[in-house]
Design a protein around this motif. Structure first.
Motif, PDB file in Angstrom:
ATOM      1  N   TYR A   1       0.795  -1.225   0.000  1.00 21.08           N
ATOM      2  CA  TYR A   1       0.000   0.000   0.000  1.00 21.08           C
ATOM      3  C   TYR A   1       0.829   1.278   0.000  1.00 21.08           C
ATOM      4  O   TYR A   1       0.271   2.375  -0.054  1.00 21.08           O
TER       5      TYR A   1
ATOM      6  N   PRO B   1       0.748   3.298  -3.716  1.00 19.09           N
ATOM      7  CA  PRO B   1      -0.519   3.997  -3.956  1.00 19.09           C
ATOM      8  C   PRO B   1      -0.821   5.070  -2.915  1.00 19.09           C
ATOM      9  O   PRO B   1      -1.463   6.079  -3.230  1.00 19.09           O
TER      10      PRO B   1
ATOM     11  N   SER C   1      -1.272   8.759  -4.375  1.00 17.69           N
ATOM     12  CA  SER C   1      -2.625   9.295  -4.228  1.00 17.69           C
ATOM     13  C   SER C   1      -2.622  10.683  -3.618  1.00 17.69           C
ATOM     14  O   SER C   1      -3.446  11.529  -3.974  1.00 17.69           O
TER      15      SER C   1
ATOM     16  N   ARG D   1      -0.877  11.979  -8.309  1.00 17.26           N
ATOM     17  CA  ARG D   1      -1.777  10.916  -8.762  1.00 17.26           C
ATOM     18  C   ARG D   1      -1.452  10.437 -10.173  1.00 17.26           C
ATOM     19  O   ARG D   1      -1.764   9.301 -10.518  1.00 17.26           O
TER      20      ARG D   1
ATOM     21  N   MET E   1      -6.831   7.606  -1.299  1.00 14.42           N
ATOM     22  CA  MET E   1      -6.649   6.273  -1.861  1.00 14.42           C
ATOM     23  C   MET E   1      -7.981   5.681  -2.306  1.00 14.42           C
ATOM     24  O   MET E   1      -8.039   4.922  -3.288  1.00 14.42           O
TER      25      MET E   1
ATOM     26  N   THR F   1      -8.762   7.275  -5.687  1.00 14.71           N
ATOM     27  CA  THR F   1      -7.976   6.723  -6.796  1.00 14.71           C
ATOM     28  C   THR F   1      -8.212   5.225  -6.971  1.00 14.71           C
ATOM     29  O   THR F   1      -7.504   4.578  -7.748  1.00 14.71           O
TER      30      THR F   1
ATOM     31  N   SER G   1      -7.512   2.818  -5.043  1.00 19.09           N
ATOM     32  CA  SER G   1      -6.437   1.966  -4.545  1.00 19.09           C
ATOM     33  C   SER G   1      -6.927   1.041  -3.442  1.00 19.09           C
ATOM     34  O   SER G   1      -6.390  -0.062  -3.267  1.00 19.09           O
TER      35      SER G   1
END
Length: 904
Positions: free
Chosen positions: A214, A217, A221, A225, A370, A373, A375
């Motif tokens: 994680y 991202p 984010s 981005r 996140m 986006t 994610s």
């Protein structure tokens, strides 16, 4: 007709619309139509021309600005091209030398759980076995009662694994991979810091594949981005940031992509100027031409600053994972990744230690980004927002030892030079124990708060309205602490001052008057003289713990009588005739100087020189520590008492290796015999009484209960030096301007020592503290406090003292000159009084004292003091049989609470 009457003409009327109707002439007669050129159509054309010209002008300005901007950009692009290429030819991170702590040692019977071992291995960079990308340093796997350790190809150790078995938090056994039972096993050393002139940054290099799921991202984010889509510049963000900058007349970083941030971190200063923005963009394009997106992110992940811990900067996500969570970066979860990504905006302002609510709020913003986006899901974000911070407890500058690192760096520079150290990225393995360093830092911090309070009270004035401060300037003391292994000389912890950020002066190596911590060397010199069998001047026998010394005020002559010296005790009290044991136990100056005169001040100074105190001179004041030594030198000198007479020079570096693990240098401890082991133990036994019943007895009331020996010191400064069987510690407190600190060692230094030692013996490495064992040739007997003769049932107020074989008192407290034979000796008329066995000579390689002036060679080791009984004859046959059952050596290392302070 009335119905057709026309209304009267109005006297005035409104002006007609522009371009309509007639225009009255000035004379009032007639009118003429306007020409078309002056009508509505002509005005429209004029306005259209003006607008077109304005738009053309704006377009021309924009083109001019773009052209100029392009020229400027091209200039800086080419101007910095060679700078970027030259920098990229070098390794980006390998040029910093790294300093490592000493490896922790696991031994049977230690208090060391598998969870604690796993935590230490994780701090050192190991990963759990079975992960997709295991650490090159090594891996481990654990069960409830065992942990298997497997070093990797980059480990400090050989690739030999082992399994540690525990039960209820105690190490029970260690078995090698070959099945052999091991007596100990060393864990991987933990990195303390990177060594660099630029800053004191700490960095743990990571690859892109090592980054947790994680983290990428989370960073993209909230920071960039479109990082994986744009080519160095996100034009939408640039345009929006430019408008915002024009409106606010400020320059922000809102338009910087990750590539631009890398350009700034590696090539530019942090100042915010428009010119720097152009250069930053030019460099970003060059980076995009040289590296892939993954490579750029990897550089970013290793370089981004993420806060400060004490005096060290935290650089990169790898170090941040360890600093904030005590984890390898691979093991970070979603909320932890989001927290680190959020801190990029302002590591100080968003520090989770100082401002946890701010950090949590920022973390949650990252989690929402996140979700936007795609994610993570909203449910994942909700669960992550509910997670606590779960920070590692090592949140302050406890384990990093900045003063220690400075000393290591100085020694390395003297030996290798700056280019060889950082140019080759050497790995320096030191003696530092991070856990012990943490305890030392906390003990100093807590102890100096108490010291500062004591100092502040001297400047308080009590009035009817309360306590007010005087107008005098307050001088607050400084501090130093050194802890080392007395058998190897390895410096395990070092604190050189109250606050490294405020002052980098390392007080651990500053020369200061030693005060009474020097006195044990006077008594050691006296015990040394007893090995020769020569009585001291004015004494009937050789020096022992119960030799009587005059503590009345005395004027001492030296320099052939040309100089006189009239010392006094610390509080000007006089105790008259006292035993040597009492004189050291209560730190009496006059009695100690009198003893120094008996044994010879030149012999005292010679012993001090052998122990590493080079400034000592053969004057009466040497006996009470008038000459200077640093706390580090005192720690080294005290090893002769804690290490059976062998002096070990303090050392901090054990090995220097290349980044690939090849040995550059290994450093062996430097040692030399200084005292006979018997003399070392006899001095130690007096210092044990200092802690149990003397000036340092307060440490027992502070909860420190392990067997120990030590000595307080009070001159201009406050000192305490003491040791257990496996740990020696020296504490100094004093003023930088050399004014009198006006605090006793028992007040200022001993409490710091006690807190440190009390917590140190709870660590696995130092939990197996032992009693001090006397060497061969030493007898310990229980004596009566009043007569200083052997105690029996009729005199229960007693204490234990150590003697060279044959020099102990023979009379008892109720029969000082009576028949000391047992009942069978009396029945058969055997035994009588006997002569003591001869004292074995000292080893040839220790300091040999010169006979002090006024000695009586005829009064040998067999003579006793005025308390001793008559001479004894050699035992007969039955005397030998029955006499062996008498035990004069009981209570050798009695607990401190069983021997109350003697009444002197």
């Amino acid at each position: 007709m009335a119905g057709t009457e026309r209304p009267p003409r109005p006297t005035s009327r409104p002006n007609p619309p522009s371009g309509a109707g007639r225009v009255r002439t000035a004379s009032g007669g007639g009118s003429r139509p306007r020409t078309r050129a002056s009508g509505r159509g002509g005005g429209k054309k004029w306005h259209s021309d003006w607008r077109i010209k304005l738009l053309l002008g704006i377009a021309a300005c924009i083109l001019l600005v773009c052209a100029v901007g392009g020229i400027v950009f091209a200039y800086y692009y080419h101007a910095y091209e060679h700078v970027v290429e030259q920098r990229l030819r070098q390794p980006l991170f390998a040029s910093t030398a790294k300093i490592y702590a000493a490896p922790a040692e696991v031994r049977p019977d230690q208090k060391y759980s598998v969870q604690e071992i796993a935590q230490d291995l994780t701090r050192a960079g190991y990963s759990t076995a079975g992960v997709p990308h295991p650490s090159q340093l090594g891996t481990f796997s654990l069960t409830e009662s065992s942990i298997h350790i497997q070093p990797g190809p980059q480990s400090y150790h050989a690739p030999d694994g082992a399994t540690v078995y525990t039960a209820k938090g105690i190490v029970k056994a260690i078995k090698g991979d070959d099945g052999e039972q091991l007596s100990s096993y060393e864990l991987e050393p933990q990195m303390i810091t990177g060594l660099s002139d630029k800053d004191r940054g700490k960095r743990r290099l990571v690859t892109y594949d090592e980054l947790p799921k994680y983290l990428v991202p989370a960073v993209t984010s909230i920071e960039d981005r479109r990082f994986f889509e744009h080519g160095a510049v996100d034009y939408v963000r640039v345009f929006g940031a430019a408008i915002a900058d024009l409106r606010s007349r400020r320059y922000s970083e809102g338009s910087s992509t990750l590539t631009m941030q890398v350009a700034r971190l590696f090539f530019l200063s942090p100042e915010k100027r428009f010119k720097r923005k152009i250069i930053q963009t030019a460099i970003a394009f060059q980076l995009e031409n040289h590296y892939t997106k993954k490579q750029i992110f990897t550089i970013y992940a290793n370089e981004i600053p993420l806060g400060q811990r004490g005096s060290f900067a935290i650089d990169g996500f790898g170090e941040a994972a360890q600093a904030y969570f005590g984890k390898n970066i691979r093991d970070l979860n979603l909320p932890e990744c989001a927290l680190l990504a959020g801190m990029i905006q302002g590591p100080s302002r968003l520090s989770p230690y100082r401002y946890p609510q701010r950090a949590i709020a920022r973390r949650n913003i990252v989690l929402d980004a996140m979700v936007e986006t795609h994610s993570i899901t909203r449910q994942q974000a909700k669960e992550a927002k509910a997670a606590p911070l779960s920070l590692t407890p090592f949140s302050v500058d406890e384990r990093e030892a900045p003063f220690f690192v400075d000393l290591v760096r100085k020694k390395l520079m003297e030996r290798y030079g700056e280019r060889d150290i950082n140019g080759e990225g050497l790995h320096i393995y030191t003696s530092l124990d991070p856990d012990l360093q943490s305890i030392a830092t906390v003990a100093v911090e807590n102890g100096m708060k108490h010291v500062d309070d004591l100092v502040r009270r001297r400047y308080e004035r009590h009035t009817r309205h309360g306590i007010v401060m005087t107008n005098q300037h307050i001088t607050y003391p400084q501090v130093a602490m050194i802890a080392l292994n007395p058998h190897t000389g390895q410096v395990l912890a070092l604190v050189g001052g109250q606050n490294y950020g405020f002052s980098q002066l390392n007080h651990a190596v500053v020369q200061r008057p030693t005060g009474s911590v020097f006195k044990p060397f006077v008594y050691a010199t006296a015990f040394n003289s007893s090995l020769t069998g020569v009585a001291l001047p004015g004494q009937q026998g050789v020096f022992t713990a119960v030799t009587m010394l005059n503590d009345a005020d005395t004027t001492f002559d030296f320099d052939n009588g040309n100089v006189q010296y009239s010392p006094h005790n610390y509080k000007h009290e006089q105790m008259g005739m006292i035993t040597a044991r009492t004189a050291l136990m209560l730190s009496q100056n006059v009695a100690t100087i009198a003893l120094g005169q008996m044994v010879g001040f030149d012999n005292v100074a010679a012993l001090a020189h052998q122990a590493g105190i080079a400034s000592a001179q053969a004057t009466p004041s040497v006996a009470i520590g008038a000459y200077d030594a640093s706390p580090l030198q005192i720690a080294g000198a005290y090893t002769i008492f804690a290490n059976n007479g062998v002096m070990i020079e303090p050392n901090m570096i054990s090995s220097v290796r290349t980044a690939g693990g090849d040995v550059v240098d290994d450093f062996a401890p430097i040692s030399k015999p200084v005292l006979d082991p018997r003399v070392a133990y006899l001095t130690l036994s007096l210092m044990r009484d200092v802690i149990n019943h003397g000036t340092a007895a307060g440490v027992r009331g502070m909860g420190f209960e392990a067997p120990a020996a030590g000595k307080t010191g009070t001159s201009h400064d406050a000192w305490f030096a003491g040791f257990t069987s496996n740990l020696l510690c020296v504490v100094w407190v004093g003023n930088d301007d050399y004014t009198d600190v006006k605090l006793e060692g028992a007040q200022a230094a001993a409490p710091i020592w006690a807190e440190f030692m009390k917590n140190a013996v709870m660590l696995p490495q130092y939990s197996d503290t032992q009693f001090f064992d006397p060497p061969a040739g030493i007898t310990e007997v229980t004596l009566d406090k009043t007569t200083n003769l052997i105690a029996d049932a009729s005199c229960p107020d007693d204490y234990t003292a150590a003697f060279l074989d044959g020099t102990q008192p023979t009379g008892t407290c109720d029969h000082p000159n009576g028949d000391q034979r047992n009942i069978f000796q009396k029945m058969f008329g055997l035994g009588g009084n006997q002569s003591a066995p001869p004292i074995p000579p000292p080893p040839a390689n220790v300091v040999q004292p010169k006979p002090p002036s006024g000695t009586n060679p005829a009064s040998g080791a067999n003579d006793e003091q005025n308390q001793a009984g008559p001479k004894k004859k050699k035992k007969g046959f039955f005397g030998k049989i029955f006499g062996v059952f008498k035990d004069d050596g009981k209570n050798r290392n009695q607990p401190p609470n069983q021997n109350p302070q003697p009444q002197q």
